[in-house]
Design a protein around this motif. Sequence first.
Motif, short mmCIF file in Angstrom:
data_model
loop_
_atom_site.label_atom_id
_atom_site.label_comp_id
_atom_site.label_asym_id
_atom_site.label_seq_id
_atom_site.Cartn_x
_atom_site.Cartn_y
_atom_site.Cartn_z
N PHE A 15 0.84 -1.20 0.00
CA PHE A 15 0.00 0.00 0.00
C PHE A 15 0.87 1.25 0.00
N GLN A 55 0.64 3.95 -3.03
CA GLN A 55 -0.43 4.91 -2.75
C GLN A 55 -0.17 6.31 -3.28
N PHE A 82 -7.55 -0.33 -3.27
CA PHE A 82 -7.67 0.70 -2.24
C PHE A 82 -9.07 0.75 -1.63
N GLY A 139 -8.18 -1.34 1.05
CA GLY A 139 -7.52 -0.50 2.04
C GLY A 139 -8.50 0.30 2.87
N SER A 140 -9.53 0.83 2.23
CA SER A 140 -10.55 1.59 2.95
C SER A 140 -11.28 0.71 3.95
N SER A 159 -7.00 5.90 1.55
CA SER A 159 -7.50 4.93 0.57
C SER A 159 -8.70 5.47 -0.19
N ILE A 218 -7.83 7.51 -3.21
CA ILE A 218 -7.40 6.72 -4.36
C ILE A 218 -8.62 6.13 -5.07
#
Length: 412
Positions: free
Chosen positions: A27, A31, A70, A73-74, A81, A84
Amino acid sequence: MPATTTQPWRNRSYHRRWLLEQADALFGFFQNRAFNPKGGFFDLDATGKPLNAANPVRGIHSTARMVHCFAIGSLLGRPGSDLIVDHGMKFLWERHRDTKAGGYFWTVDDNGPRDGRKQGYGHAFVLLASSSAKLVGHPLADKMLADVTEILETKFWEEQHGAIAEEFNADWSVIAPYHGQNSNMHLTEALMAAFEATGERRYLDKAERIADLIIRRKAGENGFRVAEHFDGNWQVDKGYLGDQMFRPPGTTPGHWLEWSRLVLQLWALGGKQHAWMPDAAEALFAQSIALGWDKAKGGFFYNLDWNDKPDMRDKLWWPASEGIGAAAFLCEHRPSAFHEEWYRHIWDVIASSFIDEQNGGWHEQLTEDLQPSYTLFGGKGDIYHALQACLIPLYPATGSLTKGILAEISGH
């Protein structure tokens, strides 16, 4: 290795922490470095700098994969995130979408479409991205999900075959009577994600039909070696040459591994109704090890000819990544010393050869001797395969990665 008498790696606190650390490093590598202020995302070189920063060509699959990853990731709670996800969704909707003829362009740059073809592979990833974005509440997700679903159903889906057509020109004229398994495989993944995001059974039904065609019937007829290329009537085309990146000749063991996990995921999501699925998953994994693994130096050969001999002897990061996902699912659904041993063995090769400790990220291509190489890829353009390899083993093998994360969040 006494795998049967020791706790599986996936259940060990150190290993689980190590997996999270590797995911976090991925990440972190992509990112901010990959973020293109003009829209979409940069491919990165080996050191993490943008390739062709002035006006890069953006492939739709790369943009969609960043959205998907992402969104993960969120869900995990990684700051930044959502930015993105939003950046990628806007680029898909405003720049990749063909507002006149419908569908999504294969590649674009700052000036508009570079390759205006409508690819099944690319549309599969738009479905995946919009499904994942829906889980984190992105405002474009429902609109995009409905749009790409309609395109897939009205332009790509071939009811008589139970799979999709491969590609069209920008005006939807037919290019060639070619069918490919790769686009259908990734659509299977995306259809399962759409089913989980919406609860609509039609997505799962299509995924099951694709798997039945490509794995139960076609791979089953070929000793569970997955054929890549087919003619207009879905007969195997063993003489097809294609291109090394997306349509390599012969067979590709990495796809056998990818299907091994996807078939088990499909089996679990469908209520474990199709008994052939776990048997096929085991056979696909076993064949990839028997025929695709370099027993002398380690790693999976990229592709084989139809005599099961290596064609391109380089080792790519994504088959190793998919080997991890397949082994993790098999360790849960068909636990054995063999599956546990190979889960560990593949990670050993990734840790020693693919992870770039100096520059960050993973090497995407290694020579036969496991040295970094850049003949197919200019650097590090993809987070998708490696990230999922790090995270899939951390969650129950009952559905997609996003489903597992959501279940953890809700306490179920």
